[in-house]
Design an enzyme around this catalytic site. Structure first.
Site, PDB file in Angstrom:
ATOM      1  N   ASP A   7      31.185  38.435  41.359  1.00 25.52           N
ATOM      2  CA  ASP A   7      32.316  38.393  40.660  1.00 25.52           C
ATOM      3  C   ASP A   7      32.876  37.029  40.534  1.00 25.52           C
ATOM      4  O   ASP A   7      32.667  36.197  41.445  1.00 25.52           O
ATOM      5  CB  ASP A   7      33.187  39.553  41.506  1.00 25.52           C
ATOM      6  CG  ASP A   7      34.664  39.576  40.480  1.00 25.52           C
ATOM      7  OD1 ASP A   7      34.582  39.432  39.332  1.00 25.52           O
ATOM      8  OD2 ASP A   7      35.730  40.045  41.022  1.00 25.52           O
ATOM      9  N   ASP A   9      36.703  36.422  39.243  1.00 26.24           N
ATOM     10  CA  ASP A   9      38.172  36.258  39.456  1.00 26.24           C
ATOM     11  C   ASP A   9      38.373  36.830  40.894  1.00 26.24           C
ATOM     12  O   ASP A   9      37.916  38.069  41.124  1.00 26.24           O
ATOM     13  CB  ASP A   9      39.040  36.833  38.607  1.00 26.24           C
ATOM     14  CG  ASP A   9      38.718  36.385  37.053  1.00 26.24           C
ATOM     15  OD1 ASP A   9      38.291  35.263  37.081  1.00 26.24           O
ATOM     16  OD2 ASP A   9      38.879  37.111  36.154  1.00 26.24           O
ATOM     17  N   ASP A 129      35.812  42.113  44.432  1.00 24.06           N
ATOM     18  CA  ASP A 129      37.199  42.327  45.312  1.00 24.06           C
ATOM     19  C   ASP A 129      37.783  43.746  44.552  1.00 24.06           C
ATOM     20  O   ASP A 129      38.854  43.951  45.228  1.00 24.06           O
ATOM     21  CB  ASP A 129      38.178  41.353  45.028  1.00 24.06           C
ATOM     22  CG  ASP A 129      38.578  40.874  43.619  1.00 24.06           C
ATOM     23  OD1 ASP A 129      37.785  41.134  42.632  1.00 24.06           O
ATOM     24  OD2 ASP A 129      39.656  40.777  43.288  1.00 24.06           O
TER      25      ASP A 129
END
Lengths: 172, 172
Positions: A7, A9, A129
């Site tokens: 990922d 961000d 996240d």
């Protein structure tokens, strides 16, 4: 060679520091970790949507500490794909690609994916996240600690707090 | 619900007609199907790269005949993802999203994927005009006829020449 979905961000791009910076610039106030922990960005920052759609928000995000060094090593032993749910914010496409090219020059365009839902992603390992991405992934899942997930039970996912822990997990 | 990965260029977006139009505008000459069949675009059009990177190339591509009607029906019975190898031409991101929003308003941003390599795509069915994408896909593969693949043996892939044939295959 195993495929890893990484990922952007909150994992390699420290967008949280951008939220904090813009919030302080706008309000003069400072958000502490106690204010933020366990909450999504839009719950902490009233104008979160304005921040993420403002020019430069993604382009000038700091790089997550250690991510460049570890990802460069991973790139030799895994097929690395940078997978970002960028489709919600189309103005971010160019900024995100430019940011990757500047900070991760060893990642080719063939390794970049901008999507909406990540349920279409086929890989062996996913580092993310967000539970909404990890929970629907059938491979090995690594939860990267961010304020919004800090209080949550990681469940079946392995939790890591930084890139050194990812290195220990994946490059033993 | 089964997932379908649907390609853009040469499947729902008639980019070939854009190549022909720009070529004629530039040279005054006309390309016939006999000139084009069995060759990739960059083999037919000397300035193909300039064409695809010129503003409006993707934004003003005609819609492939029948694709809107059939895709709207498929969208009710499958999880449809529009998967475009857009990463090579980053200036195309915005044009491609705007084009999709205009011509396929029933496709949400969650259903769009811009990638480099399609080996990261997990779906049950892939509709594509390129062997480089279909050959590495483990699900059901549908080869959409375009001049560059017209002479090739379709091998293990089902060949279709238009969207009516896709409808017959997937919505029996």
């Amino acid at each position: 060679m195993k495929r890893i979905s990484v990922d952007m961000d909150g994992v390699i791009a420290n967008v949280y520091s951008q939220f904090l910076k813009l919030y302080t610039a706008e309000t003069g106030k400072i958000i502490t970790l106690e204010d933020a922990v366990g909450k999504f960005e839009h719950e902490v920052f009233e104008n979160a949507y304005q921040y993420v759609t403002s020019p430069g928000f993604f382009r000038h995000a700091p790089v997550m500490e250690g991510s460049q060094q570890v990802l460069e090593k991973l790139n030799d032993q895994y097929k690395v794909f940078i997978v970002s749910a960028a489709m919600e914010f189309p103005t971010s496409f160019g900024e995100k690609r430019d940011w990757l090219n500047e900070h991760f020059p060893f990642i080719g365009w063939q390794q970049m994916v901008f999507c909406g839902s990540k349920e279409i992603i086929k890989a062996d390992i996913m580092i993310d996240d967000h539970f909404k991405n990890l929970n629907y992934f059938t491979g090995e899942t690594i939860l990267f600690t961010q304020p919004h997930n800090q209080l949550a039970d990681e469940g079946v996912h392995k939790r890591v707090d930084n890139w050194q822990q990812i290195e220990q997990l994946l490059l033993p």
